[in-house]
Design a protein around this motif. Structure first.
Motif, short mmCIF file in Angstrom:
data_model
loop_
_atom_site.label_atom_id
_atom_site.label_comp_id
_atom_site.label_asym_id
_atom_site.label_seq_id
_atom_site.Cartn_x
_atom_site.Cartn_y
_atom_site.Cartn_z
N GLU A 33 11.25 -7.92 4.55
CA GLU A 33 11.44 -7.86 3.12
C GLU A 33 12.17 -6.65 2.62
N ARG A 34 13.03 -6.56 1.55
CA ARG A 34 13.51 -5.18 0.99
C ARG A 34 13.20 -5.44 -0.29
N ALA A 35 12.62 -4.21 -1.23
CA ALA A 35 12.82 -4.22 -2.58
C ALA A 35 13.09 -3.15 -2.89
N GLU A 36 13.47 -2.76 -4.23
CA GLU A 36 13.62 -1.31 -4.64
C GLU A 36 12.63 -0.32 -4.43
N GLY A 37 12.91 0.54 -3.82
CA GLY A 37 12.00 1.52 -3.54
C GLY A 37 10.85 1.23 -2.40
N SER A 38 11.11 -0.06 -1.46
CA SER A 38 10.29 -0.23 -0.41
C SER A 38 10.97 -1.05 0.64
N VAL A 39 10.69 -1.13 1.90
CA VAL A 39 11.10 -2.08 3.04
C VAL A 39 9.97 -2.43 3.83
N MET A 40 9.81 -3.57 4.15
CA MET A 40 8.56 -4.01 5.02
C MET A 40 9.02 -4.68 6.48
N TYR A 41 8.39 -4.42 7.24
CA TYR A 41 8.45 -4.92 8.59
C TYR A 41 7.27 -5.65 9.05
N LYS A 42 7.19 -6.43 10.10
CA LYS A 42 6.14 -7.19 10.73
C LYS A 42 6.21 -6.53 12.25
N ALA A 43 4.88 -6.31 12.63
CA ALA A 43 4.50 -5.88 14.08
C ALA A 43 3.35 -6.91 14.28
N GLY A 44 3.75 -8.01 14.97
CA GLY A 44 2.61 -9.27 15.12
C GLY A 44 2.51 -9.54 13.74
N ASP A 45 0.83 -9.70 13.38
CA ASP A 45 0.57 -10.10 12.06
C ASP A 45 0.51 -9.15 11.21
N THR A 46 0.83 -7.90 11.41
CA THR A 46 0.60 -6.51 10.59
C THR A 46 1.88 -6.18 9.81
N ARG A 47 1.84 -6.05 8.66
CA ARG A 47 2.91 -5.67 7.87
C ARG A 47 2.95 -4.33 7.69
N LEU A 48 4.05 -3.62 7.87
CA LEU A 48 4.26 -2.12 7.74
C LEU A 48 5.15 -1.84 6.57
N PHE A 49 4.47 -1.28 5.61
CA PHE A 49 5.45 -0.99 4.39
C PHE A 49 5.64 0.52 4.48
#
Length: 126
Positions: A33-49
């Motif tokens: 996911e990408r939004a203004e001011g942030s980007v999110m990745y997944k590592a397994g079930d954990t989301r990294l913002f």
């Protein structure tokens, strides 16, 4: 114990979002996911913002200060860890090469992200 099922997400403040996205896309693939001011990745079930900080950091990131020391992504086999090392080499990302953790006696690789946050790829067989 209150609850120990899983880590839902971690949030990191960064100085330059585009630079951070380029770096983590190399390690983790395209962001979920990408939004203004942030980007999110997944590592397994954990989301990294990764979110843009509005404050300039005084000095560089220091992993020995109070706060986050490092984040470790798990791999299950030595072959996987060797593949991570080869990919880091291919991408020209500076890293430690495979080392043995003096505490857990397991193989790992460490590197620092563009803001100086320490990252590990750590061997933890099933």
């Amino acid at each position: 114990m209150i609850y120990d099922k899983f880590v839902d997400h971690l949030v990191f403040r960064v100085a330059e979002l585009d630079r951070t996205e380029r770096f983590y896309s190399t390690l983790l693939g395209q962001p979920a996911e990408r939004a203004e001011g942030s980007v999110m990745y997944k590592a397994g079930d954990t989301r990294l913002f990764f979110t843009l900080s509005s404050r300039l950091q005084q000095g560089g990131y220091e992993k020995e200060n109070i706060g986050l020391n490092h984040i470790a992504f798990g791999v299950r086999t030595l072959e996987e860890l060797q593949a991570v090392q080869a990919e880091l080499d291919r991408m020209g990302i500076s890293h430690s090469r495979i080392k043995i953790d003096r505490y857990g006696l397991k193989e790992f690789i460490w590197l620092d992200d563009p803001d100086g946050i320490r990252i590990e790829f750590y061997l933890r067989p099933l």
